[in-house]
Design an enzyme around this catalytic site. Structure first.
Site, PDB file in Angstrom:
ATOM      1  CG  HIS A 111     -12.806   4.657   8.147  1.00  0.00           C
ATOM      2  ND1 HIS A 111     -12.972   4.250   6.842  1.00  0.00           N
ATOM      3  CD2 HIS A 111     -12.061   5.787   8.094  1.00  0.00           C
ATOM      4  CE1 HIS A 111     -12.341   5.094   6.038  1.00  0.00           C
ATOM      5  NE2 HIS A 111     -11.764   6.035   6.771  1.00  0.00           N
ATOM      6  CD  GLN A 163     -11.415   7.642  12.334  1.00  0.00           C
ATOM      7  OE1 GLN A 163     -10.876   7.498  11.245  1.00  0.00           O
ATOM      8  NE2 GLN A 163     -11.249   8.724  13.078  1.00  0.00           N
ATOM      9  CD  GLU A 189     -14.204  13.753   7.710  1.00  0.00           C
ATOM     10  OE1 GLU A 189     -14.261  12.690   8.348  1.00  0.00           O
ATOM     11  OE2 GLU A 189     -13.442  14.687   7.995  1.00  0.00           O
ATOM     12  N   GLY A 215       0.840  -1.204   0.000  1.00  0.00           N
ATOM     13  CA  GLY A 215       0.000   0.000   0.000  1.00  0.00           C
ATOM     14  C   GLY A 215       0.872   1.248   0.000  1.00  0.00           C
ATOM     15  CB  ALA A 247       2.842   2.703   4.714  1.00  0.00           C
ATOM     16  N   GLY A 248       4.101   1.042   2.391  1.00  0.00           N
ATOM     17  CA  GLY A 248       5.143   0.140   1.907  1.00  0.00           C
ATOM     18  C   GLY A 248       5.799   0.678   0.642  1.00  0.00           C
ATOM     19  CG  ASP A 308      -3.026 -10.973   7.648  1.00  0.00           C
ATOM     20  OD1 ASP A 308      -4.001 -11.355   8.318  1.00  0.00           O
ATOM     21  OD2 ASP A 308      -2.947 -11.080   6.411  1.00  0.00           O
ATOM     22  CG  LEU A 368     -15.732   6.080   3.431  1.00  0.00           C
ATOM     23  CD1 LEU A 368     -15.950   6.029   4.933  1.00  0.00           C
ATOM     24  CD2 LEU A 368     -14.302   6.449   3.122  1.00  0.00           C
ATOM     25  CD  GLU A 385      -5.725   1.568   8.809  1.00  0.00           C
ATOM     26  OE1 GLU A 385      -5.786   1.927   7.620  1.00  0.00           O
ATOM     27  OE2 GLU A 385      -6.699   1.142   9.452  1.00  0.00           O
ATOM     28  NE  ARG A 393      -7.390   7.825   9.860  1.00  0.00           N
ATOM     29  CZ  ARG A 393      -7.937   8.156   8.692  1.00  0.00           C
ATOM     30  NH1 ARG A 393      -7.563   9.264   8.065  1.00  0.00           N
ATOM     31  NH2 ARG A 393      -8.862   7.399   8.143  1.00  0.00           N
ATOM     32  NE  ARG A 409     -13.076  10.586   9.262  1.00  0.00           N
ATOM     33  CZ  ARG A 409     -12.225  10.127   8.371  1.00  0.00           C
ATOM     34  NH1 ARG A 409     -11.413   9.126   8.682  1.00  0.00           N
ATOM     35  NH2 ARG A 409     -12.170  10.650   7.156  1.00  0.00           N
ATOM     36  CG  PHE A 453     -11.261  16.238   5.160  1.00  0.00           C
ATOM     37  CD1 PHE A 453     -11.572  16.343   3.812  1.00  0.00           C
ATOM     38  CD2 PHE A 453     -11.202  14.969   5.729  1.00  0.00           C
ATOM     39  CE1 PHE A 453     -11.816  15.211   3.053  1.00  0.00           C
ATOM     40  CE2 PHE A 453     -11.450  13.828   4.970  1.00  0.00           C
ATOM     41  CZ  PHE A 453     -11.756  13.945   3.626  1.00  0.00           C
ATOM     42  CG  HIS A 475     -15.974   7.349   7.975  1.00  0.00           C
ATOM     43  ND1 HIS A 475     -17.105   8.007   7.546  1.00  0.00           N
ATOM     44  CD2 HIS A 475     -14.921   7.979   7.400  1.00  0.00           C
ATOM     45  CE1 HIS A 475     -16.736   8.995   6.730  1.00  0.00           C
ATOM     46  NE2 HIS A 475     -15.425   9.003   6.634  1.00  0.00           N
ATOM     47  CG  LEU A 520      -4.568   8.872   2.054  1.00  0.00           C
ATOM     48  CD1 LEU A 520      -5.176   9.566   0.833  1.00  0.00           C
ATOM     49  CD2 LEU A 520      -4.225   7.435   1.705  1.00  0.00           C
TER      50      LEU A 520
HETATM   51  C1  LIG Z   1     -12.612   3.348   1.948  1.00  0.00           C
HETATM   52  C2  LIG Z   1     -11.492   4.101   2.610  1.00  0.00           C
HETATM   53  C3  LIG Z   1     -11.282   5.434   2.306  1.00  0.00           C
HETATM   54  C4  LIG Z   1     -10.242   6.124   2.923  1.00  0.00           C
HETATM   55  N1  LIG Z   1     -10.042   7.438   2.604  1.00  0.00           N
HETATM   56  C5  LIG Z   1      -8.997   8.100   3.160  1.00  0.00           C
HETATM   57  C6  LIG Z   1      -8.716   9.441   2.795  1.00  0.00           C
HETATM   58  O1  LIG Z   1      -9.373  10.031   1.943  1.00  0.00           O
HETATM   59  N2  LIG Z   1      -7.682  10.065   3.387  1.00  0.00           N
HETATM   60  C7  LIG Z   1      -6.895   9.447   4.325  1.00  0.00           C
HETATM   61  O2  LIG Z   1      -5.960  10.070   4.816  1.00  0.00           O
HETATM   62  N3  LIG Z   1      -7.124   8.164   4.670  1.00  0.00           N
HETATM   63  C8  LIG Z   1      -8.149   7.482   4.107  1.00  0.00           C
HETATM   64  N4  LIG Z   1      -8.376   6.187   4.470  1.00  0.00           N
HETATM   65  C9  LIG Z   1      -7.401   5.492   5.320  1.00  0.00           C
HETATM   66  C10 LIG Z   1      -6.171   5.152   4.490  1.00  0.00           C
HETATM   67  O3  LIG Z   1      -6.556   4.864   3.173  1.00  0.00           O
HETATM   68  C11 LIG Z   1      -5.415   3.950   5.037  1.00  0.00           C
HETATM   69  O4  LIG Z   1      -5.190   4.108   6.399  1.00  0.00           O
HETATM   70  C12 LIG Z   1      -4.062   3.801   4.337  1.00  0.00           C
HETATM   71  O5  LIG Z   1      -4.228   3.819   2.941  1.00  0.00           O
HETATM   72  C13 LIG Z   1      -3.376   2.522   4.776  1.00  0.00           C
HETATM   73  O6  LIG Z   1      -2.242   2.310   3.969  1.00  0.00           O
HETATM   74  P1  LIG Z   1      -1.166   1.212   4.334  1.00  0.00           P
HETATM   75  O7  LIG Z   1      -0.098   1.333   3.325  1.00  0.00           O
HETATM   76  O8  LIG Z   1      -0.826   1.333   5.752  1.00  0.00           O
HETATM   77  O9  LIG Z   1      -1.944  -0.179   4.178  1.00  0.00           O
HETATM   78  P2  LIG Z   1      -2.841  -0.792   2.989  1.00  0.00           P
HETATM   79  O10 LIG Z   1      -3.037   0.129   1.868  1.00  0.00           O
HETATM   80  O11 LIG Z   1      -4.038  -1.361   3.653  1.00  0.00           O
HETATM   81  O12 LIG Z   1      -1.928  -1.982   2.455  1.00  0.00           O
HETATM   82  C14 LIG Z   1      -1.656  -3.140   3.217  1.00  0.00           C
HETATM   83  C15 LIG Z   1      -0.757  -4.042   2.403  1.00  0.00           C
HETATM   84  O13 LIG Z   1      -0.315  -5.120   3.203  1.00  0.00           O
HETATM   85  C16 LIG Z   1      -0.438  -6.335   2.508  1.00  0.00           C
HETATM   86  N5  LIG Z   1      -0.599  -7.408   3.493  1.00  0.00           N
HETATM   87  C17 LIG Z   1      -1.357  -7.420   4.609  1.00  0.00           C
HETATM   88  N6  LIG Z   1      -1.216  -8.592   5.249  1.00  0.00           N
HETATM   89  C18 LIG Z   1      -0.337  -9.327   4.537  1.00  0.00           C
HETATM   90  C19 LIG Z   1       0.215 -10.635   4.681  1.00  0.00           C
HETATM   91  N7  LIG Z   1      -0.122 -11.442   5.682  1.00  0.00           N
HETATM   92  N8  LIG Z   1       1.088 -11.075   3.751  1.00  0.00           N
HETATM   93  C20 LIG Z   1       1.440 -10.300   2.700  1.00  0.00           C
HETATM   94  N9  LIG Z   1       0.932  -9.059   2.514  1.00  0.00           N
HETATM   95  C21 LIG Z   1       0.064  -8.578   3.427  1.00  0.00           C
HETATM   96  C22 LIG Z   1      -1.664  -6.117   1.622  1.00  0.00           C
HETATM   97  O14 LIG Z   1      -1.672  -7.006   0.521  1.00  0.00           O
HETATM   98  C23 LIG Z   1      -1.431  -4.669   1.185  1.00  0.00           C
HETATM   99  O15 LIG Z   1      -0.540  -4.639   0.096  1.00  0.00           O
HETATM  100  C24 LIG Z   1      -9.417   5.475   3.864  1.00  0.00           C
HETATM  101  C25 LIG Z   1      -9.623   4.138   4.159  1.00  0.00           C
HETATM  102  C26 LIG Z   1     -10.672   3.468   3.565  1.00  0.00           C
HETATM  103  C27 LIG Z   1     -10.893   2.028   3.956  1.00  0.00           C
END
Ligand SMILES: Cc1cc2nc3c(=O)[nH]c(=O)nc-3n(C[C@H](O)[C@H](O)[C@H](O)COP(=O)(O)OP(=O)(O)OC[C@H]3O[C@@H](n4cnc5c(N)ncnc54)[C@H](O)[C@@H]3O)c2cc1C
Length: 581
Positions: A354, A237, A252, A18, A20-21, A218, A249, A384, A395, A283, A124, A239, A401
């Site tokens: 959320h 959280q 917002e 995602g 972060a990664g 996980d 969702l 996250e 939050r 929220r 926001f 939403h 993001l």
């Molecule tokens: C519908 C929705 C709308 C949102 N809108 C906003 C917004 O407008 N603004 C904002 O700031 N935030 C928003 N958020 C929150 C924000 O999107 C997330 O908190 C953020 O994108 C999380 O990113 P991440 O890189 O931490 O994880 P993620 O994007 O969730 O990625 C997790 C990764 O880990 C991998 N993974 C997990 N477990 C394993 C495993 N066991 N083995 C191998 N791979 C694994 C998955 O395949 C994936 O690639 C929203 C969230 C949602 C659900």
């Protein structure tokens, strides 16, 4: 099942594709381009939940409001967090925000524009200035695709659709992960001096969530099983505006563009809960307000009568053009999933799970804590799944993001800097491979009477019923007892699919094991915090209690139970005050 090749070596193993990664990977590529990086994800990276982010990313670019400042962004964030956020971490978040957004723009992200061509910014919830940058209501999609495409230029090996089963930690040093190739059933050890978890949230612990099916916590489950603590897990959280009944969702951004929340009496009820911010209150406050309206009989039924399970989100006064320009995806979702044309009808909504404020405890460089005083060598977390903590007890929208890119970048930079001095990990691959193979065989062999979907539903219902928007000790104790029963029932799960190839049932069994651990940690942490703060609302302790609970919870899991310790809150800028809106 055991394959000939048993172990692959990398400089860094990143779990999670995602925001972060990917952002961390990009930083390592920029600063230490020779580093061999493995990026492992159980979905394809661009199917990570980040792609679904809608409303935007906060940064004080001052394009719309020249009075804005990083100090104001930091204050809004700390107040939003109910003063539990670590303020040194928040200062970094707010100060580095403009530069990460401009960097994304240079990478090619197509942000929405002001008429003069600069990046547009919208209001926001909880932010006192319009500072959220966006790409219509598809911001996560725009950012994640660009990041991933940029990574293709570098020395990154993608392990897409590989499921990580286990984190290997020995003597407080992270050494690698055990990974399972979903397509072929092959097991492999990926070993590296630096392991980064960016595994996202756990929305699927509950039965109604805006999160992806893959958001099963996980990374948190694996960290807990490795004997490491999780921080502030009681803060879940909700939403305010999940589409009823699907729970997906409605961003917002819709309220940012001026939508109203209405109860069965047609009243803009937020006037009674947050008169100065109305629909743009944070929220936790807005979700509680909706839950109270529904509980007190002012919710709405599908036939429009009072006493039902949802309230209305009304955008009709914005007009077709603004709706289709600024929030087209939300219009489409309401239309596709609820049969509502938001141009002429209000949208039925209720709170939906959320976001996870808590997570794997890390310092300002993303390095993971072994306990309140020591760090784990070679283990990092960002996004996250991590808790740095910039969100504290609640939050603000568009700060997540931002956390992913600010702390993804910082953690990537820290790894690039640390790598030369990190010890080369030594481990016995056969030990871990055989343990994983045995675990899989055991799941195949146990001929129980429970289907995964059944048990998962019971876990999700249990958490939703006993650890929702309103909590009491009595209720949570009952939830814990029920959870113990469900944990025991895991031994009665039967898998119908015993193939090695594309066995999604097996993956769901692994995920369910993690859901169970995360659920227990959430409930235990919530029980131990005898106060109300941010998203954690105790009806038996309705006040915030700074004397006893202005501190972070650290919950360490082992098979005998969960130990609770505490970590102080860093307060450098804003002394705690009463939180009114
Ligand atoms: C519908 C929705 C709308 C949102 N809108 C906003 C917004 O407008 N603004 C904002 O700031 N935030 C928003 N958020 C929150 C924000 O999107 C997330 O908190 C953020 O994108 C999380 O990113 P991440 O890189 O931490 O994880 P993620 O994007 O969730 O990625 C997790 C990764 O880990 C991998 N993974 C997990 N477990 C394993 C495993 N066991 N083995 C191998 N791979 C694994 C998955 O395949 C994936 O690639 C929203 C969230 C949602 C659900």
């Amino acid at each position: 099942m055991l394959n000939k090749r048993t172990m692959q070596d990398f400089g860094v193993v990143i779990v999670g594709g995602g925001l972060a990664g990917c952002r961390a990977a990009l930083e390592i590529c920029r600063l230490a381009p020779e580093t061999p990086i493995a990026l492992v994800s159980k979905t394809h990276p661009i199917r990570s939940h980040s792609v679904a982010a809608q409303g935007g990313i906060a940064a004080t670019l001052k394009n719309v409001d020249t009075e804005d400042s990083w100090e104001s962004h930091a204050f809004d964030t700390v107040k939003g967090s109910d003063f539990l956020a670590d303020q040194d971490a928040v200062a970094i978040l707010a100060q580095e925000a403009p530069s990460v957004v401009i960097d994304l723009e240079h990478l090619g992200v197509l942000f929405s524009r002001l008429p003069d061509g600069r990046i547009a910014q919208r209001p926001f919830g909880g932010h006192t200035h319009p500072r959220t940058c966006y790409a219509a209501d598809k911001t996560g999609h725009a950012i994640l695709h660009e990041l991933y495409c940029n990574l293709l230029k570098y020395n990154v090996t993608f392990f897409s659709e590989w499921y990580v089963l286990r984190l290997i930690v020995e003597d407080q040093q992270a050494k690698g992960v055990v990974a399972y190739h979903i397509e072929t059933g092959q097991l492999d050890i990926l070993r590296a001096p630096a392991i980064l978890f960016a595994t996202g949230g756990y929305g699927r612990v509950f039965n109604t969530t805006s999160n992806d099916f893959a958001s099963t916590g996980d990374g948190l489950g694996m960290t807990a099983r490795a004997g490491l603590p999780l921080e502030d897990m009681e803060f879940v959280q909700f939403h305010p505006t999940g589409l009823y009944p699907a729970g997906v969702l409605i961003s917002e951004a819709v309220r940012g563009e001026g939508a109203y929340l209405l109860n069965a009496e047609g009243e803009r009820f937020m006037a009674r809960y947050a008169p100065s911010r109305m629909e743009l209150a944070p929220r936790d406050i807005t979700s509680r307000a909706i839950a109270i309206e529904i509980r007190e009989g002012r919710g709405i039924h599908s036939d429009g009568s009072a006493g039902g399970p949802f309230v209305y989100l009304d955008v009709r006064h914005l007009g077709r053009e603004k709706i289709m320009n600024r929030i087209p995806f939300c219009w489409e979702e309401a239309h596709r999933l609820a049969g509502v044309d938001a141009v002429v009808e209000p949208i039925p909504v209720r709170p939906t799970v959320h976001y996870s404020m808590g997570g794997i405890p890390v310092n300002l460089n993303g390095q993971v804590r072994a306990n309140a005083t020591e760090m784990v060598t070679g283990f990092y977390a960002a996004g996250e799944c991590a808790c740095v903590s910039v969100h504290g007890a609640n939050r603000l929208g568009s700060n997540s993001l931002l956390e992913c890119v600010v702390y993804g970048r910082r953690t990537g930079a820290a790894i690039a800097k640390d790598l030369p001095s990190l010890p080369r990990p030594q481990l016995d691959p056969q030990f871990y491979l055989q343990a994983a193979a045995r675990e899989i065989q055991h799941l195949f062999d146990q001929g129980g009477d429970l289907r995964i979907a059944q048990l998962r539903r019971q876990v999700q219902d249990c958490m939703t019923q006993y650890c929702g928007v309103f909590r009491t000790a009595d209720f949570m104790e009952r939830g814990l007892a029920e959870l113990q029963r469900l944990k025991a029932a895991y031994g009665r799960v039967r898998l119908d699919d015993r193939q090695r190839y594309w066995n999604t049932e097996l993956i769901e069994a692994f995920e369910l094991a993690n859901l169970l651990i995360v659920a227990e940690v959430i409930l235990r942490s919530a029980l131990s915090r005898q106060e109300s703060r941010g998203a954690h609302f105790r009806e038996d302790y309705p006040q915030r209690d700074d004397v006893n609970y202005l501190r972070h919870t650290l919950a360490t899991y082992d098979s005998d139970g969960i130990r609770i310790d505490y970590l102080p809150v860093t307060i450098t800028l804003f002394p705690p005050q009463e939180r009114n809106y």
